[in-house]
Design an enzyme around this catalytic site. Structure first.
Site: not given
Ligand SMILES: NC(=O)c1ccc[n+]([C@@H]2O[C@H](COP(=O)([O-])OP(=O)(O)OC[C@H]3O[C@@H](n4cnc5c(N)ncnc54)[C@H](O)[C@@H]3O)[C@@H](O)[C@H]2O)c1
Length: 260
Positions: A138, A151, A155
């Site tokens: 991402s 998150y 990532k």
């Protein structure tokens, strides 16, 4: 692997029951690949597999037994796996106070899934002298995602593992690419609510555009696949003047949280 080599090749896409994974499965199948459609949700895996004429292998693509089962069943179906897309991901929001289970699940699905897949894929790929992994990371792994610490952190770790794999094995025929989009119109983006829409909504693209970008990037094997090309400049700015970049991120944070 080149896009021209896709016809007849064996491809696995995890988390392919929805969003980006489903678009990748559709596109690889359209290019002539034999596609294993994995998702933890068996109904979605079956639905997408039926749409693309692929093979549904439902199950957890993150746990050690889940990955081992998926890879061995995929090998039975496909022969060797030419391309493995570690795409399944979860987007837990919140900051340092996010619940332990959210941190843990993010770590398992966003990071350890990739480590465990590499563990069972790399040996046979080294023997053959070729193999290809695309990790869906991402832009949050290159920059950060405000409002979503589990998150962003996991990532970054996924990007770190992909870099390590590439640095270690690129001379032995293994290609690793990190797919790093910003907003993509999928159920995951919808679930981020107002903050996600505010930060990512305007520049969000369709999953099919991400899949097209992946097909375009297969041939050059470039490590970073950036469906939003502007992310390259943001990443460079972050590296060149980290404090300035952090100050601008903080400004955006204050704007979205209504602080001044
Ligand atoms: N949508 C975005 O804006 C965006 C942006 C950048 C990166 N990504 C990344 O792209 C990937 C796909 O996200 P998406 O937007 O298509 O989300 P999505 O929620 O539409 O699809 C994710 C799929 O993964 C499946 N899944 C979750 N855990 C799994 C597991 N352990 N094993 C197998 N399947 C599992 C889910 O059931 C779901 O079908 C994720 O890694 C995500 O972090 C998404």
């Amino acid at each position: 692997m080149l896009a021209a080599e896709l016809p007849g090749s064996g491809v696995v896409v995890t988390g392919a029951g929805s969003g980006i994974g489903a678009a990748l499965a559709r596109r690889f199948a359209a290019e002539g690949a034999r596609v294993v459609v994995n998702d933890i949700d068996p109904l979605r895996a079956r639905e997408v597999a039926a749409q693309v004429g692929g093979i549904a292998l439902a199950g957890d693509a993150a746990s050690e037994p889940g990955v081992a089962q998926l890879v061995s069943s995929a090998r039975e179906e496909l022969g060797e796996i030419d391309l493995y897309c570690a795409n399944a991901g979860v987007a837990a929001g919140g900051g340092e106070a996010a619940a332990e289970p959210d941190w843990e699940r993010s770590w398992q699905v966003n990071v350890m899934a990739h480590v465990r897949a590499a563990r069972v894929l790399v040996g046979p790929w080294l023997e053959r002298g070729r193999g290809h992994m695309i990790a869906t990371v991402s832009a949050a792994g290159l920059l950060t995602m405000l409002g979503a610490a589990p998150y962003s952190v996991t990532k970054h770790a996924a990007l770190g593992f992909a870099e390590w794999l590439s640095a270690t094995y690129r001379h032995r025929g293994i290609t690793v690419q990190a797919l790093c989009p910003q907003g993509v119109r999928t159920p995951m983006l919808e679930a981020t609510g107002e903050i996600g829409q505010l930060i990512l909504g305007e520049s969000a693209i369709e999953p099919e555009a991400v899949a097209a970008c992946v097909i375009g990037a297969l041939g050059d094997g470039q490590f970073l696949i950036l469906p939003h090309p502007e992310v390259a400049q943001m990443y460079a700015r972050r590296a060149a003047d980290t404090d300035r970049w952090l100050t601008s991120m903080n400004k955006l944070q204050r704007r979205v949280s209504g602080e001044h």
